[in-house]
Every structure is written in C-alpha cells, then in structure tokens.
Design a protein around this motif. Structure first.
Motif, PDB file in Angstrom:
ATOM      1  N   VAL A 109       0.844  -1.190   0.000  1.00 40.19           N
ATOM      2  CA  VAL A 109       0.000   0.000   0.000  1.00 40.19           C
ATOM      3  C   VAL A 109       0.882   1.244   0.000  1.00 40.19           C
ATOM      4  O   VAL A 109       1.843   1.324   0.768  1.00 40.19           O
ATOM      5  CB  VAL A 109      -0.894   0.032   1.264  1.00 40.19           C
ATOM      6  CG1 VAL A 109      -1.833   1.232   1.231  1.00 40.19           C
ATOM      7  CG2 VAL A 109      -1.674  -1.262   1.417  1.00 40.19           C
ATOM      8  N   CYS A 110       0.547   2.200  -0.839  1.00 39.12           N
ATOM      9  CA  CYS A 110       1.306   3.454  -0.859  1.00 39.12           C
ATOM     10  C   CYS A 110       0.823   4.350   0.273  1.00 39.12           C
ATOM     11  O   CYS A 110      -0.372   4.610   0.402  1.00 39.12           O
ATOM     12  CB  CYS A 110       1.147   4.169  -2.199  1.00 39.12           C
ATOM     13  SG  CYS A 110       2.092   5.723  -2.244  1.00 39.12           S
ATOM     14  N   TYR A 146       2.605  -4.597   3.263  1.00 39.87           N
ATOM     15  CA  TYR A 146       3.800  -3.772   3.142  1.00 39.87           C
ATOM     16  C   TYR A 146       3.357  -2.331   2.947  1.00 39.87           C
ATOM     17  O   TYR A 146       2.383  -2.077   2.221  1.00 39.87           O
ATOM     18  CB  TYR A 146       4.613  -4.197   1.922  1.00 39.87           C
ATOM     19  CG  TYR A 146       5.104  -5.613   1.996  1.00 39.87           C
ATOM     20  CD1 TYR A 146       6.248  -5.924   2.724  1.00 39.87           C
ATOM     21  CD2 TYR A 146       4.430  -6.640   1.360  1.00 39.87           C
ATOM     22  CE1 TYR A 146       6.698  -7.237   2.811  1.00 39.87           C
ATOM     23  CE2 TYR A 146       4.872  -7.947   1.444  1.00 39.87           C
ATOM     24  CZ  TYR A 146       6.002  -8.238   2.173  1.00 39.87           C
ATOM     25  OH  TYR A 146       6.447  -9.532   2.256  1.00 39.87           O
ATOM     26  N   TRP A 147       4.073  -1.424   3.553  1.00 33.61           N
ATOM     27  CA  TRP A 147       3.771  -0.001   3.406  1.00 33.61           C
ATOM     28  C   TRP A 147       4.979   0.689   2.794  1.00 33.61           C
ATOM     29  O   TRP A 147       6.114   0.423   3.182  1.00 33.61           O
ATOM     30  CB  TRP A 147       3.478   0.631   4.762  1.00 33.61           C
ATOM     31  CG  TRP A 147       2.255   0.085   5.424  1.00 33.61           C
ATOM     32  CD1 TRP A 147       2.198  -0.980   6.280  1.00 33.61           C
ATOM     33  CD2 TRP A 147       0.906   0.546   5.262  1.00 33.61           C
ATOM     34  NE1 TRP A 147       0.892  -1.193   6.661  1.00 33.61           N
ATOM     35  CE2 TRP A 147       0.087  -0.274   6.063  1.00 33.61           C
ATOM     36  CE3 TRP A 147       0.322   1.583   4.531  1.00 33.61           C
ATOM     37  CZ2 TRP A 147      -1.295  -0.100   6.144  1.00 33.61           C
ATOM     38  CZ3 TRP A 147      -1.052   1.753   4.625  1.00 33.61           C
ATOM     39  CH2 TRP A 147      -1.847   0.926   5.416  1.00 33.61           C
ATOM     40  N   GLY A 148       4.736   1.578   1.854  1.00 33.05           N
ATOM     41  CA  GLY A 148       5.856   2.303   1.250  1.00 33.05           C
ATOM     42  C   GLY A 148       5.351   3.318   0.254  1.00 33.05           C
ATOM     43  O   GLY A 148       4.154   3.597   0.190  1.00 33.05           O
ATOM     44  N   LEU A 149       6.273   3.867  -0.510  1.00 35.30           N
ATOM     45  CA  LEU A 149       5.915   4.856  -1.526  1.00 35.30           C
ATOM     46  C   LEU A 149       5.903   4.174  -2.882  1.00 35.30           C
ATOM     47  O   LEU A 149       6.880   3.527  -3.261  1.00 35.30           O
ATOM     48  CB  LEU A 149       6.958   5.967  -1.578  1.00 35.30           C
ATOM     49  CG  LEU A 149       6.775   7.201  -0.706  1.00 35.30           C
ATOM     50  CD1 LEU A 149       7.859   8.215  -1.047  1.00 35.30           C
ATOM     51  CD2 LEU A 149       5.396   7.824  -0.869  1.00 35.30           C
ATOM     52  N   CYS A 150       4.843   4.360  -3.630  1.00 33.91           N
ATOM     53  CA  CYS A 150       4.781   3.770  -4.962  1.00 33.91           C
ATOM     54  C   CYS A 150       5.719   4.536  -5.894  1.00 33.91           C
ATOM     55  O   CYS A 150       6.160   5.641  -5.565  1.00 33.91           O
ATOM     56  CB  CYS A 150       3.354   3.785  -5.500  1.00 33.91           C
ATOM     57  SG  CYS A 150       2.748   5.421  -5.931  1.00 33.91           S
TER      58      CYS A 150
END
Lengths: 160, 160
Positions: A109-110, A146-150
């Motif tokens: 997920v962004c 997972y979490w991060g920036l797309c």
DNA sequence: CAGTTGTTTTGATTGATTCAAAACAATCTG
DNA sequence: CAGATTGTTTTGAATCAATCAAAACAACTG
C-alpha cells in the motif's frame, strides 16, 4: 499445514474478460442466486480490484441506478462468506475487496496515494507465515501488508 | 536497509514497573508536556498493552475521573506521532495501542476471543519483510498479523 | 405458473473516530 | 516566583464506515 496461507497459484480463476455468463456462473456455483446487483458488483470488482464499498456502489450505480449502497454491502457480505471475494482492511482505510481468492497473496500500500497492489507470496519465504513462537495458538492465516511509496509518488516527491 | 523493520531488540525500554518518574521522563524526552492524563494513559498502557481507546479511557477514568474520552484520543495521537506508542489496527477491531515500539514485532490475534499477543520478528526470517516483487515501491514497513485460536479457546472448543 | 426462500430496498442506528472552539495548565522567561 | 506563551484538555457536535430490521420484491423450485 492447516494454514490458509500455502503459497500456491490461484485455482484457475482468470479475471480478464468480465463476460456476463462467466460472472453468473461463478455466482451460481457459489450457491447464490444470480441477481443484477450481484452481477454488477462482480463486474465492477473485476475491473477495479481493491475497491471499497463506496467505489463499487459508484460503479454499480451508473449501470444500475436503482441499486442501494446497502445492497452493495449485502452483496459483498454474501460473496465474502461464499468465498467469492476477499476483504482486506488496511489500517486507516475502509475495507477493500478483491476477486483474487484462494491463494494467499499479500498487499503493498502506498502511504501517500493509498494505491494497493497485490504481492505474491514469495516461494522460499513461506516459513515467514509461521511465527517464531506461536504461543500455543493454532495459526490459521497470516496477513502481510507492506507499506511504502509507490513509484509514481517517489517521482512526485523527489521532484517538487 | 531503510526498512523500519529490522529485527533488533527494543531500545532498552523496560515496561515492568510503572514508576511515575520514569513515565514522566519518557513523556518529557519525547518533547511533550507532562500532564496527568498523559501519565495515566501511559501507565494504563504499561499495565495492559493492546488496549483500545475505550478500555484505556475506562482505566484512566477510575484514577482520574475528570478525563474525557477525547483527551485519551488526543493523548494517543500525540504519543503516536512522538513515537512513544504504536497503534495497531487488526481487521474488525478498533485500534489497539502498545508501548513496545522501535522493534518491529508482529501480532497474533485469536479469532474467537480476540486476545492479542506479541510475536517476535523471527531472526533468520527477516527476508520475509521484503516482498518478492516490490513493484517499484520504496518499502518502509511490513506489518504481519497471524490469526488463529489461542490455547484457551482451543481447549474450550474441543471440549464443549 | 405459483410457492418458497433468499435478496434488495428503505430508513434508522451504532461504533469508532475526528473536528472545532473555548477553557485551562505546563513550561519558559524575566 | 509571577506572567506570558504555547500546547493540552474539555465540551459538544459531526463524520464516516458499517450494520440492523422490516417490508417489498424477485430468482429458482416443482
């Protein structure tokens, strides 16, 4: 072994063309009556996986203006118990729905734009789905987000 | 490497005795003013990790009857941004809070009684926190929730 | 084609959380 | 140690997502 989480491919459900007959078949073979709202929700979900109830309502409502939001919730609930859709609930987001079921894939997920993508369960990493110490629990499923920036948001952020 | 998720021990925060001075110190050193509601929330959270806002409100309210539920939400929000508490949001449950931060441990939730336990990040399994294919994302964190039946509920269920 | 059962609509309600303005209190400064 | 400043808490209301219940309705069964 009793894990829902075995890393295998999905059972042959191909989500490409949303042929009305195929949609009806999958509803019928889940033991549910085939109705217009159900077809519409399933079609919308095929086109845009990871939608929330409201977005699906929006999509359905344009084909089928009589449909209520509550009907969408009802359809999603029956699809959920029938194993036709999976519900995911990322922190801070309303519930999202997808047709890809049976395999236990995960999600990324962004944190900026909230876009969600599927992430395959990595073969060779399956031990992760068994906790280090299950504390006496009979573990049935593992959910990984997972979490991060797309990629898009990385580009937008680094060039402001 | 930029992962929040490295599997290391917590930074020496020991959650045993909820000495008022220590609680005040950790609030102060997070850059926040020390107030009675904050001390009470932090103490309650030390005693019962994985509590929701309402449960904390209940606990706090008995020591400190003037405290409002909104104050508890405010305290938890400031603690969250200060890195003093971690918020977890298991599907179908209100948000839960815990003081154990900094390590990225995971959680195991009982599907029957909803009890939550911490699960250490298994050394040797750390690669799990890197998805098979990150799809261009810059992954910052991974969240894992195991679902199953706790020992107690297994016993209750198998002997009905 | 009529009956049965399950589905959808309509309308209201709940639960968790957030917002906003005014009252208040902890720390900083002199 | 009093006053000023800034951040916190209270009070009260509002929002969002989701669920409940009863009545109207429609799909499959025989």
């Amino acid at each position: 072994m009793p894990l829902t989480d075995a890393c295998h491919d999905d059972g042959g459900l191909r989500l490409a063309a949303a042929d009305a007959g195929l949609l009806a078949d999958s509803i019928r073979s889940a033991g549910l009556k085939v109705t217009a709202p159900r077809l519409a929700v399933l079609r919308a979900l095929t086109d845009r996986p990871h939608s929330n109830a409201d977005a699906l309502f929006g999509a359905v409502h344009s084909d089928l203006p009589g449909t209520s939001l509550q009907a969408v919730y009802g359809v999603l609930a029956s699809f959920g118990t029938a194993g036709l859709v999976r519900k995911i609930e990322p922190a801070g987001s309303p519930a999202l729905f997808e047709r890809r079921v049976g395999d236990n894939h995960h999600h990324i997920v962004c944190t900026r734009c909230s876009v969600v993508h599927d992430v395959d369960c990595a073969v060779g990493h399956a031990p992760c789905l068994t906790p280090a110490d299950a504390l006496g629990f009979d573990v049935r499923a593992a959910e990984v987000i997972y979490w991060g920036l797309c990629a898009q948001c990385q580009a937008d952020t680094s060039a402001p």
